[in-house]
Write a protein that holds these residues in place. Structure first.
Motif, PDB file in Angstrom:
ATOM      1  N   GLY A 119      -9.218  -3.618  -1.737  1.00 19.06           N
ATOM      2  CA  GLY A 119      -8.727  -4.708  -2.596  1.00 19.06           C
ATOM      3  C   GLY A 119      -8.041  -4.109  -3.808  1.00 19.06           C
ATOM      4  N   THR A 120      -7.209  -4.906  -4.474  1.00 18.22           N
ATOM      5  CA  THR A 120      -6.453  -4.366  -5.619  1.00 18.22           C
ATOM      6  C   THR A 120      -6.378  -5.383  -6.753  1.00 18.22           C
ATOM      7  N   PHE A 121      -6.276  -4.877  -7.976  1.00 15.49           N
ATOM      8  CA  PHE A 121      -6.048  -5.747  -9.137  1.00 15.49           C
ATOM      9  C   PHE A 121      -4.557  -5.940  -9.406  1.00 15.49           C
ATOM     10  N   SER A 122      -3.705  -5.308  -8.591  1.00 13.84           N
ATOM     11  CA  SER A 122      -2.262  -5.332  -8.876  1.00 13.84           C
ATOM     12  C   SER A 122      -1.686  -6.737  -8.868  1.00 13.84           C
ATOM     13  N   LYS A 123      -2.136  -7.574  -7.949  1.00  9.79           N
ATOM     14  CA  LYS A 123      -1.538  -8.907  -7.839  1.00  9.79           C
ATOM     15  C   LYS A 123      -2.276  -9.911  -8.716  1.00  9.79           C
ATOM     16  N   VAL A 124      -3.599  -9.778  -8.819  1.00 10.78           N
ATOM     17  CA  VAL A 124      -4.366 -10.769  -9.588  1.00 10.78           C
ATOM     18  C   VAL A 124      -4.354 -10.461 -11.079  1.00 10.78           C
TER      19      VAL A 124
ATOM     20  N   GLU B  22      -8.941  -2.434   6.299  1.00 14.80           N
ATOM     21  CA  GLU B  22      -8.583  -3.844   6.044  1.00 14.80           C
ATOM     22  C   GLU B  22      -7.981  -3.936   4.636  1.00 14.80           C
ATOM     23  N   ASP B  23      -6.697  -4.150   4.557  1.00 19.33           N
ATOM     24  CA  ASP B  23      -6.010  -4.206   3.257  1.00 19.33           C
ATOM     25  C   ASP B  23      -5.902  -5.677   2.833  1.00 19.33           C
ATOM     26  N   ASP B  24      -6.722  -6.043   1.837  1.00 21.46           N
ATOM     27  CA  ASP B  24      -6.775  -7.449   1.388  1.00 21.46           C
ATOM     28  C   ASP B  24      -6.046  -7.542   0.042  1.00 21.46           C
ATOM     29  N   TYR B  25      -4.745  -7.316   0.069  1.00 24.13           N
ATOM     30  CA  TYR B  25      -3.978  -7.094  -1.163  1.00 24.13           C
ATOM     31  C   TYR B  25      -3.741  -8.359  -1.984  1.00 24.13           C
ATOM     32  N   ASP B  26      -3.688  -9.545  -1.318  1.00 26.28           N
ATOM     33  CA  ASP B  26      -3.461 -10.763  -2.110  1.00 26.28           C
ATOM     34  C   ASP B  26      -4.300 -11.941  -1.600  1.00 26.28           C
TER      35      ASP B  26
ATOM     36  N   GLN C 207      -0.953 -11.272   6.674  1.00 27.26           N
ATOM     37  CA  GLN C 207      -0.233 -10.102   7.192  1.00 27.26           C
ATOM     38  C   GLN C 207       1.010  -9.823   6.347  1.00 27.26           C
ATOM     39  N   TYR C 208       1.162  -8.548   5.984  1.00 25.99           N
ATOM     40  CA  TYR C 208       2.328  -8.183   5.209  1.00 25.99           C
ATOM     41  C   TYR C 208       3.370  -7.562   6.128  1.00 25.99           C
ATOM     42  N   PRO C 209       4.577  -8.142   6.214  1.00 22.92           N
ATOM     43  CA  PRO C 209       5.145  -9.214   5.412  1.00 22.92           C
ATOM     44  C   PRO C 209       5.257 -10.572   6.106  1.00 22.92           C
TER      45      PRO C 209
ATOM     46  N   ILE D  87      -6.939   2.412  12.386  1.00 24.26           N
ATOM     47  CA  ILE D  87      -6.144   1.191  12.543  1.00 24.26           C
ATOM     48  C   ILE D  87      -5.962   0.592  11.159  1.00 24.26           C
ATOM     49  N   TYR D  88      -4.729   0.245  10.825  1.00 21.84           N
ATOM     50  CA  TYR D  88      -4.472  -0.374   9.518  1.00 21.84           C
ATOM     51  C   TYR D  88      -4.050  -1.824   9.762  1.00 21.84           C
ATOM     52  N   ALA D  89      -4.648  -2.754   8.989  1.00 13.41           N
ATOM     53  CA  ALA D  89      -4.284  -4.169   9.175  1.00 13.41           C
ATOM     54  C   ALA D  89      -4.436  -4.947   7.877  1.00 13.41           C
TER      55      ALA D  89
ATOM     56  N   PRO E   7      -7.561   4.647  -8.077  1.00 14.30           N
ATOM     57  CA  PRO E   7      -6.356   4.434  -8.896  1.00 14.30           C
ATOM     58  C   PRO E   7      -5.221   3.796  -8.083  1.00 14.30           C
ATOM     59  N   GLY E   8      -5.427   2.576  -7.620  1.00 13.47           N
ATOM     60  CA  GLY E   8      -4.412   1.868  -6.824  1.00 13.47           C
ATOM     61  C   GLY E   8      -4.743   1.921  -5.341  1.00 13.47           C
ATOM     62  N   ALA E   9      -4.418   0.818  -4.640  1.00 14.93           N
ATOM     63  CA  ALA E   9      -4.686   0.763  -3.195  1.00 14.93           C
ATOM     64  C   ALA E   9      -3.880   1.841  -2.466  1.00 14.93           C
ATOM     65  N   GLN E  10      -2.678   2.118  -2.980  1.00 18.40           N
ATOM     66  CA  GLN E  10      -1.828   3.094  -2.300  1.00 18.40           C
ATOM     67  C   GLN E  10      -2.491   4.473  -2.248  1.00 18.40           C
ATOM     68  N   SER E  11      -3.114   4.872  -3.361  1.00 16.09           N
ATOM     69  CA  SER E  11      -3.744   6.197  -3.336  1.00 16.09           C
ATOM     70  C   SER E  11      -4.944   6.181  -2.395  1.00 16.09           C
TER      71      SER E  11
ATOM     72  N   GLY F  74       5.426  -4.098   9.052  1.00 21.34           N
ATOM     73  CA  GLY F  74       4.241  -3.792   8.260  1.00 21.34           C
ATOM     74  C   GLY F  74       4.567  -3.280   6.873  1.00 21.34           C
ATOM     75  N   TYR F  75       3.511  -2.894   6.186  1.00 21.09           N
ATOM     76  CA  TYR F  75       3.611  -2.448   4.802  1.00 21.09           C
ATOM     77  C   TYR F  75       4.119  -1.005   4.766  1.00 21.09           C
ATOM     78  N   THR F  76       5.237  -0.783   4.091  1.00 25.15           N
ATOM     79  CA  THR F  76       5.839   0.553   4.088  1.00 25.15           C
ATOM     80  C   THR F  76       4.919   1.567   3.389  1.00 25.15           C
TER      81      THR F  76
HETATM   82  C1  LIG Z   1       0.153  -4.865   1.700  1.00 22.64           C
HETATM   83  C2  LIG Z   1      -0.026  -4.150   0.399  1.00 22.64           C
HETATM   84  N1  LIG Z   1      -1.065  -3.315   0.255  1.00 22.64           N
HETATM   85  C3  LIG Z   1      -1.256  -2.617  -0.877  1.00 22.64           C
HETATM   86  C4  LIG Z   1      -0.382  -2.750  -1.945  1.00 22.64           C
HETATM   87  C5  LIG Z   1      -0.484  -1.847  -3.139  1.00 22.64           C
HETATM   88  O1  LIG Z   1      -1.514  -2.038  -3.967  1.00 22.64           O
HETATM   89  P1  LIG Z   1      -1.615  -1.096  -5.259  1.00 22.64           P
HETATM   90  O2  LIG Z   1      -0.635  -1.628  -6.256  1.00 22.64           O
HETATM   91  O3  LIG Z   1      -3.038  -1.260  -5.686  1.00 22.64           O
HETATM   92  O4  LIG Z   1      -1.307   0.305  -4.851  1.00 22.64           O
HETATM   93  C6  LIG Z   1       0.710  -3.607  -1.844  1.00 22.64           C
HETATM   94  C7  LIG Z   1       1.661  -3.721  -2.949  1.00 22.64           C
HETATM   95  O5  LIG Z   1       2.624  -4.417  -2.932  1.00 22.64           O
HETATM   96  C8  LIG Z   1       0.883  -4.330  -0.649  1.00 22.64           C
HETATM   97  O6  LIG Z   1       1.932  -5.149  -0.493  1.00 22.64           O
END
Ligand SMILES: Cc1ncc(COP(=O)(O)O)c(C=O)c1O
Length: 484
Positions: A322-327, A292-296, A264-266, A257-259, A194-198, A220-222
Motif C-alpha cells: 500500500g502507499t500514501f502517494s495517492k491518499v 498485491e499492489d493496492d495503490y489506490d 487493475q492498473y491501467p 506474480i504481480y497484480a 520509502p515508496g511502493a516502487q522501491s 500493466g504498471y510500468t
Molecule cells: C499501480 C501503481 N503501483 C504503485 C505506484 C507507486 O507508488 P509509490 O509512489 O509509493 O512508489 C503507482 C504510482 O503511480 C501505481 O500506479
C-alpha cells in the motif's frame, strides 16, 4: 554455440509503439552487443525469418536492421550459410554514423532499464494519471503534526534506522488495514518503505533468481515492469479482462506474480472473487509469491470494496503493498508492506542495507495525522470529490463525443480508461496533444508485447471542477476528427 540467448536478450529491450522504429531499436541493440564483444567476430546471427517470427516483428524490420549493420561493417552475409559478425571487427572497426546510444559505461541491464524508463514531459496537468488533488490536502494540519514531532524528536531519529519503520506507525497501519481492507496481520508484519516502487524493486530481487520469469499484468504498471527488469527477471505478460488478471488455468505460474486486484492498473478492472480464488489456488499449487499492489484501493465508489486478496490467503504467499502517494501526496515517498511472517526479517535487513528506511520524523507525523482523524477525513473528502470529478468528465465527454469514446474502470481510483478503435494511432494523438500543452497517456505505453487494445488513460482526480470542461473541449477537439 547456440544463439538462442540473443532472442531472450532482445525480447524485453524492444519497445513496441514507441517513438523509435523497431528496426532502429534492433539495429542499436545488436550494434551494442557487437561493440561490447558480447557477440564476438564470427558469431552467427539468427536467420532473419526466424528472428522476425520469434520477436513478432515484420521480416523487413529485421532485414533493414541487418542491412544497416552490414553497411556499417559490423555484419557480413555468407552466401547460403547466414549472417555473421565480421571477423575483422576490432578496435579499428568503423564507428556508427550516429552516436545516439546511451553512455557505454552502462551495463546492458542498465541500458535496457534506461531505455524503458521515460521522464514524463510534465508532471502536473489535466488527465495526468495518478495525480491527486494536491491543493485540497490539509497542509496546515500536516504542518502541525510535523512541527510538534520535530520539537520532541529523539536524537536517535537523526541516525540510520533498521526497525522496519516506526513501531507506532506500523501498529496504527495494521489496525487501519484490518478495518478498511480486511488485511490480517500483526503489526510486526507491517514494514514501512520509502515508496511502493522501491518495495517492488526489492521484492523482485528477494523473491526470484535472475533469469526467472515473473507474471505481469498486460497492460500493466510500468513501474512493476521496471522492478522486474532491474532484478534481471523476464516478464511474462498475462492478459487482463473485465475481471482482472486472466492466466491460463493450465499454466504453471512462476515464483513471482504481480497484480493490482482492487483496481487493475491501467484498465480499472476489479478482480472478481472467483478469479482471486483461482489465482491463489494456482499460486499454492506452484509455491508462487503474489505481490498485491493496492495503490489506490481507498477510492472505491461501489458500495463496499472487495477485501484485499491478502485476506483470502491461507498460507502466507501474498505480499500486500500500500502507499500514501495517492491518499496523501506522492512527494511524501512513503508506503508500506504487509509481509508473511517469514519474510519480515530478511526484508528488513535488506532494506536497511540497500535502501534505508526514510525519515522517522515524517513517519511519526503520519502516525499523528492518522490518529487525529485528518487522514480518514481527507480520504472521505477526496473520495466524494473524485467521484464527482469522474461524473463531470463522463458527462462532458459524452456531450461532445456521444458514444464514440467508451469509458471503462470507474468503480474505483483516479483514472478512467477511454477505449479507442482498433488501428488508432495513440502516439500521433499524444504528439498533437503535447503541442497544445495537453499531456495524454497512450494505453500502448503499458504493454510489453504488441498492444491488443487501444486507449487513453485519463486521470481526473487532479482536474479542478472549473478546469474540467475546457480540458475536455481540448481533448474532444483532437479526438473528433480522428474518430471519424
Ligand atoms: C499501480 C501503481 N503501483 C504503485 C505506484 C507507486 O507508488 P509509490 O509512489 O509509493 O512508489 C503507482 C504510482 O503511480 C501505481 O500506479
Amino acid at each position: 554455440m547456440s544463439n538462442d540467448w540473443i532472442v531472450d536478450y532482445l525480447q524485453p529491450r524492444l519497445t513496441r509503439n514507441g517513438p523509435e522504429h523497431l528496426s532502429r531499436q534492433l539495429y542499436r541493440q545488436l550494434r551494442e552487443l557487437i561493440r561490447l564483444r558480447r557477440l564476438a567476430g564470427g558469431s552467427a546471427l539468427p536467420a532473419s525469418r526466424a528472428l522476425a517470427q520469434t520477436l513478432r516483428l515484420g521480416r523487413n524490420t529485421v532485414l533493414s536492421a541487418y542491412d544497416q549493420l552490414a553497411a556499417e561493417g559490423y555484419l557480413e552475409s555468407r552466401h547460403g550459410s547466414g549472417t555473421y559478425v565480421c571477423d575483422a571487427f576490432g578496435d579499428a572497426a568503423p564507428q556508427p554514423a550516429h552516436a545516439d546510444t546511451l553512455p557505454r559505461q552502462l551495463s546492458l541491464r542498465g541500458q535496457a532499464l534506461a531505455n524503458a524508463s521515460r521522464l514524463p514531459a510534465r508532471k502536473l496537468g489535466a488527465f495526468v494519471p495518478g495525480q491527486p488533488e494536491l491543493g485540497l490536502f490539509p497542509h496546515k494540519q500536516w504542518q502541525q503534526c510535523l512541527s510538534r514531532r520535530q520539537r520532541s524528536a529523539p536524537l536517535a531519529w537523526l541516525h540510520y534506522q533498521h526497525q522496519g519503520g516506526l513501531p507506532e506507525l506500523r501498529a496504527i497501519l495494521s489496525q487501519y488495514l484490518h478495518l478498511t481492507r480486511s488485511v490480517r496481520c500483526q503489526s510486526e508484519q507491517v514494514v514501512i518503505v520509502p515508496g511502493a516502487q522501491s518495495a517492488l524493486t526489492l521484492l523482485a530481487q528477494l523473491l526470484a533468481e535472475p533469469g526467472d520469469t515473473a507474471w505481469i499484468e498486460e497492460p500493466g504498471y510500468t513501474g512493476a515492469q521496471a522492478a522486474m527488469l532491474a532484478a534481471g527477471l523476464r516478464c511474462q505478460a498475462i492478459r487482463v479482462d473485465s475481471q482482472g488478471l486472466l492466466p491460463d488455468p493450465a499454466a504453471d505460474p512462476p515464483r513471482l506474480i504481480y497484480a493490482t486486484p482492487a483496481h487493475q492498473y491501467p484498465t480499472g478492472a476489479v478482480m472478481s472473487l472467483p478469479r482471486r480464488l483461482e489465482l491463489l489456488a494456482q499460486a499454492r499449487r506452484h509455491d508462487s509469491w503474489i505481490v498485491e499492489d493496492d495503490y489506490d484501493g481507498e477510492f472505491c465508489y461501489a458500495s463496499a470494496p472487495l477485501a484485499a486478496l491478502q485476506s483470502l490467503d491461507q498460507d502466507g504467499r501474498v505480499i500486500y503493498v500500500g502507499t500514501f502517494s495517492k491518499v496523501m501526496f506522492p512527494g511524501l515517498k512513503l508506503a508500506y508492506l504487509v509481509l508473511p511472517a517469514e519474510l519480515v526479517d530478511p526484508y528488513r535487513r535488506c532494506q536497511a542495507r540497500l535502501q534505508g528506511e526514510g525519515s522517522y520524523l515524517q513517519q511519526a507525523a503520519v502516525a499523528d495525522f492518522i490518529e487525529q482523524g485528518h487522514f480518514a477525513r481527507h480520504i472521505r473528502h477526496m473520495r466524494e470529490l473524485y467521484q464527482r470529478r469522474q461524473q463531470l468528465l463522463r458527462h462532458a465527454l459524452e456531450q461532445r463525443l456521444g458514444s464514440a469514446l467508451p469509458l471503462h474502470g470507474g468503480d474505483a481510483g483516479m483514472h478512467l480508461l477511454a477505449e479507442l478503435p482498433d488501428g488508432f494511432d495513440e502516439w500521433e494523438l499524444q504528439a498533437a496533444a503535447a503541442e497544445r500543452q495537453l499531456w495524454l497517456r497512450p494505453l500502448a505505453r503499458h504493454f510489453l508485447d504488441t498492444p491488443y487494445r487501444n486507449g487513453l488513460v485519463l486521470g481526473y482526480a487532479g482536474i479542478a471542477d472549473h478546469a474540467m470542461r475546457p480540458a475536455v473541449q481540448q481533448l474532444a477537439d483532437l479526438l473528433e476528427t480522428r474518430l471519424q
